[in-house]
Scaffold this active site. Structure first.
Site, short mmCIF file in Angstrom:
data_model
loop_
_atom_site.label_atom_id
_atom_site.label_comp_id
_atom_site.label_asym_id
_atom_site.label_seq_id
_atom_site.Cartn_x
_atom_site.Cartn_y
_atom_site.Cartn_z
N SER A 67 0.83 -1.21 0.00
CA SER A 67 0.00 0.00 0.00
C SER A 67 0.86 1.26 0.00
O SER A 67 0.48 2.28 -0.58
CB SER A 67 -0.96 0.00 1.20
OG SER A 67 -0.26 -0.13 2.43
N TYR A 68 2.01 1.19 0.61
CA TYR A 68 2.91 2.35 0.62
C TYR A 68 3.40 2.66 -0.80
O TYR A 68 3.31 3.79 -1.27
CB TYR A 68 4.11 2.08 1.54
CG TYR A 68 5.03 3.26 1.68
CD1 TYR A 68 4.67 4.34 2.47
CD2 TYR A 68 6.24 3.31 1.00
CE1 TYR A 68 5.50 5.45 2.60
CE2 TYR A 68 7.07 4.39 1.12
CZ TYR A 68 6.71 5.46 1.92
OH TYR A 68 7.53 6.56 2.04
N ALA A 69 3.88 1.64 -1.49
CA ALA A 69 4.36 1.84 -2.86
C ALA A 69 3.24 2.33 -3.76
O ALA A 69 3.42 3.27 -4.55
CB ALA A 69 4.95 0.53 -3.41
#
Length: 169
Positions: free
Chosen positions: A74-76
């Site tokens: 989710s960060y990427a």
């Protein structure tokens, strides 16, 4: 006159175990919040833009430009999404004399990047420039985008990572 969307969160978990709550928390803060905070502050930014360009600077990350080996899905995705969102907002808001851009930093010692903060020498060995980034590196990019020198920069995302993104590809 200047809004810096710098809040961020990360979540790491193996693919088969990655929870929806981790996805939602990260995407909401890293991608949704910059849009809606900018929208909420559009009126004062427009007012500031009457005399000289107002600024919005979104803090993306190099994980939005190249693939990090950690399982931070989710960060990427949120940081990758923030870059075209920056471009889209830039094209709309430049009409109101609001310049929107982003910065994609790499390994900087911080509470969010404890690895670079606590193990800087080890991390520096993986950075082509041979060091982790400093507050001055981010300040320089931010000052450029916020200053008269950045008055013709619209929707761009400078990468401030000591060469890591190039080494990953």
């Amino acid at each position: 006159d200047i809004l810096v969307n710098n809040a961020g969160a990360a979540w790491g978990a193996p693919f088969d175990e990655f929870p929806e709550i981790g996805w939602d928390k990260v995407v909401d803060l890293n991608l949704k919040s910059p849009f809606f905070l900018t929208q909420a502050l559009a009126a004062p930014l427009r007012a500031a833009g009457q005399t000289r360009p107002a600024r919005v600077i979104n803090i993306a990350w190099i994980d939005g430009v190249s693939v990090n080996p950690m399982e931070t899905y989710s960060y990427a995705a949120s940081k990758a999404g923030l870059i075209p969102l920056t471009r889209r907002m830039a094209l709309r808001l430049v009409k109101d004399n609001i310049l929107v851009s982003a910065i994609a930093p790499g390994a900087l010692a911080s509470d969010m990047n404890r690895d670079a903060r606590d193990h800087g020498d080890e991390v520096a060995r993986r950075v082509p420039a041979g060091r982790v980034g400093t507050d001055d590196d981010m300040a320089g990019a931010s000052i450029y985008l916020a200053s008269r020198a950045g008055d013709y920069v619209v929707g761009s995302t400078p990468v401030v990572d000591g060469g890591v993104t190039h080494a990953r590809s």
